[in-house]
Design an enzyme around this catalytic site. Sequence first.
Site, PDB file in Angstrom:
ATOM      1  N   GLY A 226      53.652  41.368  25.597  1.00  0.00           N
ATOM      2  CA  GLY A 226      53.614  42.339  24.792  1.00  0.00           C
ATOM      3  C   GLY A 226      52.967  41.992  23.464  1.00  0.00           C
ATOM      4  O   GLY A 226      52.053  42.650  22.699  1.00  0.00           O
ATOM      5  N   LYS A 227      53.545  40.800  22.765  1.00  0.00           N
ATOM      6  CA  LYS A 227      52.864  40.279  21.393  1.00  0.00           C
ATOM      7  C   LYS A 227      51.411  39.938  21.730  1.00  0.00           C
ATOM      8  O   LYS A 227      50.726  40.429  20.809  1.00  0.00           O
ATOM      9  CB  LYS A 227      53.830  39.208  21.160  1.00  0.00           C
ATOM     10  CG  LYS A 227      53.314  38.472  19.723  1.00  0.00           C
ATOM     11  CD  LYS A 227      54.176  37.286  19.397  1.00  0.00           C
ATOM     12  CE  LYS A 227      55.600  37.457  19.356  1.00  0.00           C
ATOM     13  NZ  LYS A 227      56.460  36.371  18.948  1.00  0.00           N
TER      14      LYS A 227
ATOM     15  N   ASP B  67      56.638  33.103  14.004  1.00  0.00           N
ATOM     16  CA  ASP B  67      57.990  33.321  14.191  1.00  0.00           C
ATOM     17  C   ASP B  67      58.521  34.409  13.419  1.00  0.00           C
ATOM     18  O   ASP B  67      58.126  34.667  12.123  1.00  0.00           O
ATOM     19  CB  ASP B  67      58.844  31.816  13.927  1.00  0.00           C
ATOM     20  CG  ASP B  67      60.024  31.888  14.363  1.00  0.00           C
ATOM     21  OD1 ASP B  67      60.105  32.060  15.558  1.00  0.00           O
ATOM     22  OD2 ASP B  67      60.780  31.360  13.809  1.00  0.00           O
ATOM     23  N   SER B  68      59.545  34.909  13.948  1.00  0.00           N
ATOM     24  CA  SER B  68      60.093  36.379  13.287  1.00  0.00           C
ATOM     25  C   SER B  68      61.626  36.523  13.459  1.00  0.00           C
ATOM     26  O   SER B  68      62.082  35.931  14.522  1.00  0.00           O
ATOM     27  CB  SER B  68      59.408  37.529  13.852  1.00  0.00           C
ATOM     28  OG  SER B  68      59.355  37.806  15.288  1.00  0.00           O
TER      29      SER B  68
ATOM     30  N   TYR C 115      66.410  44.428  17.538  1.00  0.00           N
ATOM     31  CA  TYR C 115      67.312  45.084  16.469  1.00  0.00           C
ATOM     32  C   TYR C 115      66.795  46.392  16.130  1.00  0.00           C
ATOM     33  O   TYR C 115      67.494  47.084  15.176  1.00  0.00           O
ATOM     34  CB  TYR C 115      67.600  44.073  15.160  1.00  0.00           C
ATOM     35  CG  TYR C 115      68.561  43.208  15.157  1.00  0.00           C
ATOM     36  CD1 TYR C 115      69.792  43.195  14.656  1.00  0.00           C
ATOM     37  CD2 TYR C 115      68.271  41.865  16.122  1.00  0.00           C
ATOM     38  CE1 TYR C 115      70.889  42.157  14.694  1.00  0.00           C
ATOM     39  CE2 TYR C 115      69.339  40.992  16.157  1.00  0.00           C
ATOM     40  CZ  TYR C 115      70.516  41.146  15.318  1.00  0.00           C
ATOM     41  OH  TYR C 115      71.417  40.104  15.529  1.00  0.00           O
TER      42      TYR C 115
ATOM     43  N   LYS D 161      55.831  52.759  13.791  1.00  0.00           N
ATOM     44  CA  LYS D 161      56.770  51.302  13.448  1.00  0.00           C
ATOM     45  C   LYS D 161      55.793  50.387  13.045  1.00  0.00           C
ATOM     46  O   LYS D 161      55.867  49.608  12.379  1.00  0.00           O
ATOM     47  CB  LYS D 161      57.378  50.914  14.795  1.00  0.00           C
ATOM     48  CG  LYS D 161      57.991  49.646  14.600  1.00  0.00           C
ATOM     49  CD  LYS D 161      58.504  49.075  15.832  1.00  0.00           C
ATOM     50  CE  LYS D 161      58.835  47.597  15.568  1.00  0.00           C
ATOM     51  NZ  LYS D 161      59.204  46.856  16.838  1.00  0.00           N
TER      52      LYS D 161
END
Length: 201
Positions: A17-18, A74-75, A162, A183
């Site tokens: 997906g990324k 990174d997240s 989240y 989003k």
Amino acid sequence: MRKLSERKLLVATHNSGKLDEIRAMMAPHGIEVTSAGEMGLAEPAETEDSFIGNARIKARAAMLATGLPVLADDSGITVDGLDGAPGVYTADWAETPNGRDFMQAMSRTWRELDARNAPEPRTAQFRATLILMWPDGHEEIFEGIAPGHLVWPPRGALGHGYDPIFVPDGHDRTFAEMTPEEKNSISHRADAFRKLEAAFA
């Protein structure tokens, strides 16, 4: 800022997906994108305690393995009432023997906020760090942030992680109640990507 002159870029991810998201962003710039997953590269251990540190580990491992310029990220989410936790351990909080369960992670987060009697609004930030690394080791860093607050119970069926308990500043819906287009226009990753695009101008 160093500009990316190469037309092929390796994305240090095994997340399809990324990869699709990044590939779509790169297409207008004429940059061909492949991924560490598609090339069968191993995922390095993320042993740093910062988003930049872990993104750098992923970028360097992929660059050394292929000799290509690499984009890594990174997240995670930082919660003010938990002194910035879970932060770089966001995915770890969701780990179970059967894979990741973010309901578990969200429940733990709210439970720990309750245990601390954290006041409302329970502010938090989604954070994304992108590193663009060249074969000579040069790197450019792009950081994005989406500030907001947490709500309970979770709301919405879209998004991931989240998203069901995160309401971004200036809105009354959670990320999981927004369309992907909504989003993605205000997310932490979008913020970082906008800064990254300057490297392709």
